[in-house]
Scaffold this motif. Sequence first.
Motif, short mmCIF file in Angstrom:
data_model
loop_
_atom_site.label_atom_id
_atom_site.label_comp_id
_atom_site.label_asym_id
_atom_site.label_seq_id
_atom_site.Cartn_x
_atom_site.Cartn_y
_atom_site.Cartn_z
N ALA A 320 53.74 22.34 89.35
CA ALA A 320 54.30 21.29 89.58
C ALA A 320 54.91 20.86 90.95
N PRO A 321 55.17 19.68 91.16
CA PRO A 321 55.72 19.36 92.62
C PRO A 321 56.89 20.28 92.62
N ARG A 322 57.40 20.60 94.10
CA ARG A 322 58.29 21.44 94.54
C ARG A 322 59.69 21.32 93.90
N PRO A 323 60.08 19.99 93.86
CA PRO A 323 61.25 19.71 93.47
C PRO A 323 61.47 20.06 92.02
N LEU A 324 60.53 19.56 91.04
CA LEU A 324 60.64 20.15 89.69
C LEU A 324 60.51 21.52 89.63
N ILE A 325 59.80 22.16 90.21
CA ILE A 325 60.01 23.75 90.23
C ILE A 325 61.37 24.16 90.65
N ARG A 326 62.13 23.90 91.38
CA ARG A 326 63.47 23.95 91.78
C ARG A 326 64.42 23.71 90.77
N LYS A 327 64.17 22.44 89.86
CA LYS A 327 64.76 22.07 88.82
C LYS A 327 64.39 23.14 87.82
N LEU A 328 63.23 23.66 87.55
CA LEU A 328 62.98 24.50 86.41
C LEU A 328 63.47 25.74 86.58
N VAL A 329 63.60 26.19 87.80
CA VAL A 329 64.09 27.79 88.19
C VAL A 329 65.72 27.62 87.72
N ALA A 330 66.32 26.24 88.04
CA ALA A 330 67.75 26.23 87.72
C ALA A 330 68.12 26.27 86.33
N ALA A 331 67.01 25.54 85.58
CA ALA A 331 67.47 25.31 84.06
C ALA A 331 66.96 26.62 83.31
N ARG A 332 66.10 27.62 83.85
CA ARG A 332 65.90 28.80 83.16
C ARG A 332 66.60 29.86 82.87
N HIS A 333 67.79 29.92 83.73
CA HIS A 333 68.69 30.79 83.47
C HIS A 333 69.47 31.02 82.15
N PRO A 334 69.75 29.94 81.65
CA PRO A 334 70.39 30.26 80.14
C PRO A 334 69.57 30.59 78.97
N GLY A 335 68.10 30.53 79.21
CA GLY A 335 67.30 30.90 78.38
C GLY A 335 66.65 32.41 78.47
N ASP A 336 66.38 32.66 79.78
CA ASP A 336 65.80 34.06 80.08
C ASP A 336 65.99 34.17 81.78
N LEU A 337 65.73 35.48 82.07
CA LEU A 337 66.05 35.79 83.47
C LEU A 337 64.79 36.15 84.04
N GLY A 338 63.74 35.97 83.70
CA GLY A 338 62.38 35.91 84.36
C GLY A 338 61.43 36.66 83.51
N THR A 339 60.22 36.74 84.15
CA THR A 339 58.91 37.18 83.67
C THR A 339 58.96 38.53 83.94
N PRO A 340 58.56 39.58 83.11
CA PRO A 340 58.36 40.92 83.31
C PRO A 340 57.51 41.24 84.52
N ILE A 341 57.89 42.10 85.42
CA ILE A 341 57.19 42.31 86.73
C ILE A 341 55.94 43.01 86.38
N LEU A 342 56.11 44.18 85.46
CA LEU A 342 54.61 44.94 85.27
C LEU A 342 53.65 43.97 84.75
N GLU A 343 53.82 43.17 83.70
CA GLU A 343 52.91 42.11 83.49
C GLU A 343 52.21 41.15 84.30
N GLN A 344 53.43 40.82 85.46
CA GLN A 344 52.82 39.88 86.42
C GLN A 344 51.85 40.91 87.42
#
Length: 473
Positions: A320-344
């Motif tokens: 997605a465009p960079r502004p939407l990526i930033r918006k998604l990062v801000a919206a993500r925290h109430p639902g989860d805190l990130g993708t597992p590092i090992l799987e990445q």
Amino acid sequence: MASASITARSLSTLLGDWQGAGAQYAALADRVRLLVLDGRIPVDTRLPAERELAEALGLSRTTVSAAYAQLRDADFLHSIRGSGSLTRLPEGPRSIPLPTDTGILDFSKASLPALPWLAETVRQAADELPRHLGDSGYDPVGIPELRAAIAERYADRGLPTEPDEIMVTIGAQHAIALLARTLIGRGDRVLVEQPSYPHAYEALRAAGGRFAPASVVAGDDGGEADSMVQAIERTSPAVGYLMPDFHNPTGRSMSEEDRARVVDAAARAGTLLIADETTAELDIDRLDAHAPFAVHGDAVLIGSVGKTVWGGVRVGWIRAPRPLIRKLVAARHPGDLGTPILEQLVVTALMPQMPEILELRREQLRAGREHLEAALADGFPEWDVPHVDGGLSTWINLGSPVSSQLALAARTHGLIIAAGPRFGIDGAFERFLRLPIGYSAEETDAALAALALAWRSLARTPVVDPSFLADVV
């Protein structure tokens, strides 16, 4: 916590064409049971009062009362004083077999087995993990090396992409849900294909979207683009969700001309398109290769490795465009805190191997498709089975509106399949059945043997006795 409820009108719509040749109360109980089994009515949902449902369906209250009694006897319904009748799933010896239970074939999922070398890749990725252990481990956007590898893959496919236009998610479903709750306001119109991926419907509806559907058919000749453009022009949806390549469940792919038409219409209406490309590279023998959908204009793209590497590797992404990526990062925290590092790290190691992975999948899918099509032609000549040139499933026209009855009957023979209405809005597609093409010949033969028994049982008794079903499912 208060239980969810479903109105008589909504339940009537979900029931669709539910009546068969048997007793009405038994047919009604059967259909409600299936809606609970496949999740269209969640567990602990309050059903309408008997009198309200009877009025909505044009039945006597006695008929509805008998249906509810059947559901209670089969442990699919329980009544609580002051709370009404709530749906449930049976427990104990009458419980629904899990897909992993011996003798149960689960053909409700269109998927492929894990890559043969996945375990070795995981071991190699584990060796890379120590260099990340000094960080917190909470990664809401994705490790830099994986974002760079995903961006490079898009560039290889004809869409120049920078790593900061990528957000790594916990699979494609997580991406859909995150986009939905970030972009959709309560009551916003949302363009959707009909039929489509049912869990996308659920995420979009949960975010408050009101659907503006566009019809999709197998082997579409441009009619879908007409339908989508008309829906965009008529409703000006805030967001549109579509699967342009190897659509789930029909298997169709949009032409370049149709993609451009839809993107142009969306741009004029101010509609943000979300293209789900989780199956886009699962080509078997499609004549025309397609670049990512966003080459035609502004569109958010969703991808994952769930269909190419393995469903158990829960890594997806959003482009997605960079502004939407930033918006998604801000919206993500109430639902989860990130993708597992090992799987990445696992996916980072596999991304350069994607050409080899896709070639393996192409051969597996070709073998599965040819075996399934030949077996269906031999065992079910009355069914209309479209030829697909990629993807994970075929969308079969049964010739009569019995898909839900067939799905219930199949469970009594150890086969779980998704009825056609599972992929529609409000009970549509009773004439259709989705079957996956990615299973082995042995699994497919066993599934079709069970399906043949279920199909013949419908010819003898169009509505299966629900008390018998309760002891088997």
